[in-house]
Design a protein around this motif. Structure first.
Motif, PDB file in Angstrom:
ATOM      1  N   LEU A  26       0.738  -0.908   0.126  1.00  0.00           N
ATOM      2  CA  LEU A  26       0.027   0.090  -0.309  1.00  0.00           C
ATOM      3  C   LEU A  26       0.865   1.208   0.101  1.00  0.00           C
ATOM      4  CD1 LEU A  26      -2.639   1.461   0.284  1.00  0.00           C
ATOM      5  CD2 LEU A  26      -2.578   1.279   2.825  1.00  0.00           C
ATOM      6  N   ASP A  27       0.788   2.204  -0.823  1.00  0.00           N
ATOM      7  CA  ASP A  27       1.547   3.482  -1.200  1.00  0.00           C
ATOM      8  C   ASP A  27       0.790   4.671  -0.701  1.00  0.00           C
ATOM      9  OD1 ASP A  27       3.889   2.255  -2.123  1.00  0.00           O
ATOM     10  OD2 ASP A  27       2.374   1.112  -3.547  1.00  0.00           O
ATOM     11  N   THR A  28      -0.508   4.774  -1.202  1.00  0.00           N
ATOM     12  CA  THR A  28      -1.263   5.836  -1.085  1.00  0.00           C
ATOM     13  C   THR A  28      -2.766   5.720  -0.581  1.00  0.00           C
ATOM     14  OG1 THR A  28      -0.055   6.801  -3.069  1.00  0.00           O
ATOM     15  CG2 THR A  28      -2.137   7.816  -2.402  1.00  0.00           C
ATOM     16  N   LEU A  29      -3.084   6.537   0.238  1.00  0.00           N
ATOM     17  CA  LEU A  29      -4.473   6.680   0.667  1.00  0.00           C
ATOM     18  C   LEU A  29      -5.182   7.952   0.429  1.00  0.00           C
ATOM     19  CD1 LEU A  29      -6.995   5.624   2.392  1.00  0.00           C
ATOM     20  CD2 LEU A  29      -5.919   6.562   4.286  1.00  0.00           C
ATOM     21  N   VAL A  30      -6.125   7.988  -0.373  1.00  0.00           N
ATOM     22  CA  VAL A  30      -6.870   9.077  -0.713  1.00  0.00           C
ATOM     23  C   VAL A  30      -8.269   9.054   0.081  1.00  0.00           C
ATOM     24  CG1 VAL A  30      -8.153  10.441  -2.550  1.00  0.00           C
ATOM     25  CG2 VAL A  30      -5.881   9.288  -3.099  1.00  0.00           C
ATOM     26  N   ASN A  31      -8.523   9.889   1.138  1.00  0.00           N
ATOM     27  CA  ASN A  31      -9.712  10.001   1.749  1.00  0.00           C
ATOM     28  C   ASN A  31     -10.505  11.003   1.280  1.00  0.00           C
ATOM     29  OD1 ASN A  31      -9.598   8.068   4.145  1.00  0.00           O
ATOM     30  ND2 ASN A  31      -7.848   9.587   5.106  1.00  0.00           N
ATOM     31  N   ASN A  32     -11.695  10.597   0.575  1.00  0.00           N
ATOM     32  CA  ASN A  32     -12.629  11.296  -0.015  1.00  0.00           C
ATOM     33  C   ASN A  32     -13.931  11.263   0.155  1.00  0.00           C
ATOM     34  OD1 ASN A  32     -13.345  12.983  -2.767  1.00  0.00           O
ATOM     35  ND2 ASN A  32     -14.385  10.703  -2.871  1.00  0.00           N
ATOM     36  N   ALA A  33     -14.304  10.121   1.018  1.00  0.00           N
ATOM     37  CA  ALA A  33     -15.731   9.780   1.376  1.00  0.00           C
ATOM     38  C   ALA A  33     -16.364  11.091   2.153  1.00  0.00           C
ATOM     39  CB  ALA A  33     -15.921   8.671   2.230  1.00  0.00           C
ATOM     40  N   GLY A  34     -17.571  11.493   1.843  1.00  0.00           N
ATOM     41  CA  GLY A  34     -18.229  12.529   2.413  1.00  0.00           C
ATOM     42  C   GLY A  34     -19.624  12.546   2.086  1.00  0.00           C
ATOM     43  N   VAL A  35     -20.397  13.184   3.146  1.00  0.00           N
ATOM     44  CA  VAL A  35     -21.890  13.683   2.934  1.00  0.00           C
ATOM     45  C   VAL A  35     -22.112  15.146   3.536  1.00  0.00           C
ATOM     46  CG1 VAL A  35     -22.601  11.077   3.138  1.00  0.00           C
ATOM     47  CG2 VAL A  35     -22.456  12.701   5.044  1.00  0.00           C
ATOM     48  N   ASN A  36     -23.206  15.543   3.141  1.00  0.00           N
ATOM     49  CA  ASN A  36     -23.539  16.769   3.528  1.00  0.00           C
ATOM     50  C   ASN A  36     -25.062  16.661   4.005  1.00  0.00           C
ATOM     51  OD1 ASN A  36     -24.748  16.988   1.098  1.00  0.00           O
ATOM     52  ND2 ASN A  36     -24.425  18.992   0.922  1.00  0.00           N
ATOM     53  N   ARG A  37     -25.570  17.225   4.969  1.00  0.00           N
ATOM     54  CA  ARG A  37     -27.007  17.318   5.598  1.00  0.00           C
ATOM     55  C   ARG A  37     -27.046  18.941   5.877  1.00  0.00           C
ATOM     56  NH1 ARG A  37     -26.870  13.203   3.356  1.00  0.00           N
ATOM     57  NH2 ARG A  37     -27.721  11.080   4.050  1.00  0.00           N
ATOM     58  N   ASP A  38     -27.296  19.702   4.934  1.00  0.00           N
ATOM     59  CA  ASP A  38     -27.353  21.182   5.283  1.00  0.00           C
ATOM     60  C   ASP A  38     -28.631  21.547   6.158  1.00  0.00           C
ATOM     61  OD1 ASP A  38     -25.041  20.974   3.631  1.00  0.00           O
ATOM     62  OD2 ASP A  38     -26.047  22.113   1.822  1.00  0.00           O
ATOM     63  N   ARG A  39     -28.307  22.335   6.818  1.00  0.00           N
ATOM     64  CA  ARG A  39     -29.543  22.762   7.932  1.00  0.00           C
ATOM     65  C   ARG A  39     -28.812  23.896   8.635  1.00  0.00           C
ATOM     66  NH1 ARG A  39     -34.130  20.573   6.864  1.00  0.00           N
ATOM     67  NH2 ARG A  39     -33.305  18.640   7.503  1.00  0.00           N
ATOM     68  N   MET A  40     -29.637  25.123   8.761  1.00  0.00           N
ATOM     69  CA  MET A  40     -29.330  26.269   9.845  1.00  0.00           C
ATOM     70  C   MET A  40     -28.995  25.295  11.219  1.00  0.00           C
ATOM     71  SD  MET A  40     -28.987  28.789   8.023  1.00  0.00           S
ATOM     72  CE  MET A  40     -29.137  30.503   8.323  1.00  0.00           C
ATOM     73  N   LEU A  41     -28.200  25.894  11.822  1.00  0.00           N
ATOM     74  CA  LEU A  41     -27.863  25.017  13.238  1.00  0.00           C
ATOM     75  C   LEU A  41     -28.936  25.274  14.065  1.00  0.00           C
ATOM     76  CD1 LEU A  41     -24.374  26.833  14.119  1.00  0.00           C
ATOM     77  CD2 LEU A  41     -24.685  24.249  13.563  1.00  0.00           C
TER      78      LEU A  41
END
Length: 296
Positions: A90-105
């Motif tokens: 193993l030489d490279t790890l690309v961390n790309n996973a992501g989600v959003n759940r947009d909302r005013m706080l």
């Protein structure tokens, strides 16, 4: 050059894990790494990642797919072990996973906060931790290590974004995680950097709706593939920087400049509340104004 001397592409001889590879940026990264000669292990929670792996193989590359939640501890371990068992290293790890759940706080639910933190932030930590442990063991055994980690932050994480408090906090955490990991992993031969990309993906289609049409030049500035060249370079043995965050959009790349110590006010005793109004006003006047929060 290291033992990974390029013979058939910029990443020839390297083995790369790419998370969130079922669509958008992850798919573009997978295709670019394969085009540059890397063997790729692709992860996503969606079975669409299997189609991306098939796409890589159809183009003559080597790829395996893993449908799993990368924020799960054992799943993260499995992805790293699969790369080693399948391709020998193993030489490279690309961390790309992501989600959003947009909302005013003020309207955000606990579930919306927890999901984004789990996928974005823990989903970076888990594979990073398992990959780094494997590289540490190689380094301690006296083997040469030229490993690379590329994390995915966001302009929202660097500047903040109205209506995305959970997403911005998770992406800011990724930037800080990158800085810490860069220092901790340097002794093992691991370079750690992050990108803050702007591209048209299923998660950002609404944001970039006005940029969907290609300009007269034919250059689609929002094509996710525009980002992947930088990721491939950062994931290659040519990369020579660590602990940095790069912003990239279309044909523009820049180095993000993070928090720094500003000019201080100092006295040889503690500050009393009645003193601090004038002190704070002076500090603010001397400091560079912050970049505005997106959407402010």
């Amino acid at each position: 050059m290291t033992e990974h001397t390029r013979t058939a592409g910029f990443c020839a001889g390297r083995v790369a894990i790419i998370t969130g590879a079922g669509q958008g940026l992850g798919r573009a990264h997978a295709l670019e790494f394969a085009r540059q000669g890397a063997k790729v292990v692709l992860n996503d929670m969606s079975a669409s990642v299997e189609a991306v792996a098939a796409e890589v193989r159809a183009a003559g590359g080597e790829a395996v797919a893993v449908v799993a939640d990368i924020a799960d501890w054992e799943a993260g371990r499995h992805v790293v072990e699969l790369a080693v068992h399948t391709f020998g290293r193993l030489d490279t790890l690309v961390n790309n996973a992501g989600v959003n759940r947009d909302r005013m706080l003020v309207n955000m639910s606990e579930a919306e906060w927890d999901l984004v933190m789990a996928v974005n932030l823990k989903g970076h930590f888990v594979p990073l931790r398992h990959a780094a442990a494997w590289w540490r063991d190689r380094a301690k055994a006296g083997e040469p290590v030229a490993a690379r980690i590329v994390n995915t932050s966001s302009g929202a994480g660097l500047l903040g974004s109205v209506g995305q408090g959970n997403y911005a906090a998770s992406k800011a955490g990724i930037a800080a995680l990158t800085q810490v990991a860069a220092v901790e992993f340097a002794r093992y031969g691991v370079l750690v950097n992050a990108i803050a990309p702007s591209a048209r993906t299923p998660m950002t289609e609404a944001v970039f709706a006005e940029k969907m049409t290609k300009p007269a030049t034919g250059f689609d500035a929002m094509d996710p593939a525009n980002v992947s060249g930088l990721v491939a370079w950062l994931g290659s043995d040519a990369a020579n920087v660590t602990g940095r965050v790069f912003e990239i959009a279309g044909g523009e790349v820049s180095l993000a400049d993070g928090w720094r110590h500003g000019p201080p006010a100092v006295q040889d005793r503690r500050w009393e509340p009645e003193q601090l109004g004038a002190v704070v006003a002076d500090l603010v006047a001397k400091a560079e104004p912050p970049a505005p929060v997106y959407g402010a």
